[in-house]
Design a protein around this motif. Structure first.
Motif, mmCIF file in Angstrom:
data_model
loop_
_atom_site.group_PDB
_atom_site.id
_atom_site.type_symbol
_atom_site.label_atom_id
_atom_site.label_comp_id
_atom_site.label_asym_id
_atom_site.label_seq_id
_atom_site.Cartn_x
_atom_site.Cartn_y
_atom_site.Cartn_z
ATOM 1 N N LEU A 141 49.391 48.796 25.689
ATOM 2 C CA LEU A 141 48.292 48.617 26.424
ATOM 3 C C LEU A 141 48.032 49.938 27.040
ATOM 4 N N ALA A 142 46.662 50.596 26.796
ATOM 5 C CA ALA A 142 46.547 51.985 26.984
ATOM 6 C C ALA A 142 46.341 52.303 28.651
ATOM 7 N N ARG A 143 45.447 51.407 28.984
ATOM 8 C CA ARG A 143 44.962 51.582 30.439
ATOM 9 C C ARG A 143 45.239 50.320 31.195
ATOM 10 N N PRO A 144 46.665 50.060 31.645
ATOM 11 C CA PRO A 144 46.684 48.839 32.561
ATOM 12 C C PRO A 144 46.228 48.934 33.763
ATOM 13 N N VAL A 145 45.434 47.853 34.268
ATOM 14 C CA VAL A 145 44.930 47.761 35.555
ATOM 15 C C VAL A 145 45.678 46.643 36.467
ATOM 16 N N PRO A 146 45.645 46.672 37.800
ATOM 17 C CA PRO A 146 46.302 45.824 38.539
ATOM 18 C C PRO A 146 46.208 44.209 38.337
ATOM 19 N N LEU A 147 45.032 43.791 37.587
ATOM 20 C CA LEU A 147 44.838 42.435 37.209
ATOM 21 C C LEU A 147 43.720 42.366 36.488
ATOM 22 N N LYS A 148 44.064 41.668 35.367
ATOM 23 C CA LYS A 148 42.601 41.296 34.370
ATOM 24 C C LYS A 148 42.963 40.036 33.717
ATOM 25 N N MET A 149 41.941 39.361 33.214
ATOM 26 C CA MET A 149 42.186 38.483 32.336
ATOM 27 C C MET A 149 41.039 38.526 31.081
ATOM 28 N N VAL A 150 41.826 38.170 30.046
ATOM 29 C CA VAL A 150 40.827 38.316 28.651
ATOM 30 C C VAL A 150 41.156 36.984 27.879
ATOM 31 N N GLU A 151 40.220 36.759 27.000
ATOM 32 C CA GLU A 151 40.062 35.540 26.280
ATOM 33 C C GLU A 151 40.738 35.966 24.856
ATOM 34 N N ASP A 152 41.855 34.906 24.395
ATOM 35 C CA ASP A 152 42.310 35.022 22.999
ATOM 36 C C ASP A 152 42.200 33.828 22.314
ATOM 37 N N GLY A 153 41.140 33.532 21.666
ATOM 38 C CA GLY A 153 40.750 31.977 21.138
ATOM 39 C C GLY A 153 40.415 31.140 22.224
ATOM 40 N N ASP A 154 41.296 30.148 22.194
ATOM 41 C CA ASP A 154 41.195 29.227 23.175
ATOM 42 C C ASP A 154 42.132 29.211 24.471
ATOM 43 N N THR A 155 42.802 30.413 24.291
ATOM 44 C CA THR A 155 43.963 30.799 25.489
ATOM 45 C C THR A 155 43.423 31.992 26.307
ATOM 46 N N LEU A 156 43.645 32.100 27.583
ATOM 47 C CA LEU A 156 43.424 33.266 28.491
ATOM 48 C C LEU A 156 44.962 34.001 28.651
ATOM 49 N N LYS A 157 44.809 35.207 28.580
ATOM 50 C CA LYS A 157 45.882 36.116 28.963
ATOM 51 C C LYS A 157 45.599 36.714 30.495
ATOM 52 N N LEU A 158 46.265 36.418 31.156
ATOM 53 C CA LEU A 158 46.597 37.020 32.723
ATOM 54 C C LEU A 158 47.454 38.416 32.597
ATOM 55 N N TYR A 159 46.889 39.453 32.923
ATOM 56 C CA TYR A 159 47.764 40.669 32.808
ATOM 57 C C TYR A 159 47.712 41.097 34.254
ATOM 58 N N ALA A 160 48.814 41.795 34.693
ATOM 59 C CA ALA A 160 49.233 42.335 35.835
ATOM 60 C C ALA A 160 49.712 43.759 35.159
#
Length: 170
Positions: A141-160
């Protein structure tokens, strides 16, 4: 222009306006915009006997296909004890049953955090763990941020930052 033609044009316009209003009212599934988040993210969040301010700029959410919301946001944890701060970073609200890394979570309001030892922890409002799963690391991940959510098909990814978990709404 005849009277019948005017009535026809007015009726047609009413149908077009009504259809566009109905379409505008129906929320679309997917990641919520900043404008949508501003309307629904709480200003403060009660957890473990205290209320902490929510960081709107570090809040994320999604609307499921069934129209239910999944929200998360970071809070100011400075007033909490060190042992709570180690695993509590924010609020997590779901209006639908979720599967987080294969473990079920019922609808409700929770505290959450990504721990230093690579876990994703969800706690009830009394700070008791209700879910504890392994988080993944995205070193690319090139530019991590404190919190983000992305869609991946029918799944969500929660990033910290670079840590993340998969969330599947049911």
């Amino acid at each position: 222009m005849t009277k019948a033609y005017r009535v026809y044009v007015i009726a047609l316009l009413l149908v077009v306006v009504t259809c566009s209003l109905i379409a505008a009212e129906k929320p679309t599934p997917g990641i919520l915009s900043a404008k949508e988040l501003k309307k629904i993210v709480p200003a403060g969040y009660f957890f473990d006997g205290q209320s902490a301010p929510v960081q709107l700029r570090n809040s994320v959410g999604a609307r499921t296909k069934s129209g239910k919301l999944v929200l998360a946001g970071l809070v100011d944890t400075s007033g909490y004890s060190a042992d709570i701060q180690q695993k509590y970073q924010g609020f997590f609200i779901t209006e639908t049953k979720l599967s987080i890394v294969g473990t079920d979570l019922t609808p409700g309001q929770y505290g959450f955090g990504f721990t230093k030892d690579g876990k994703f922890v969800v706690m009830n409002v009394a700070a008791t763990d209700v879910l504890n799963v392994d988080a993944k690391m995205d070193d690319k991940l090139a530019r991590p941020v404190p919190l983000k959510m992305v869609e991946d098909g029918d799944t969500l990814k929660l990033y910290a930052g670079k840590k993340w978990v998969s969330i599947k709404p049911e």
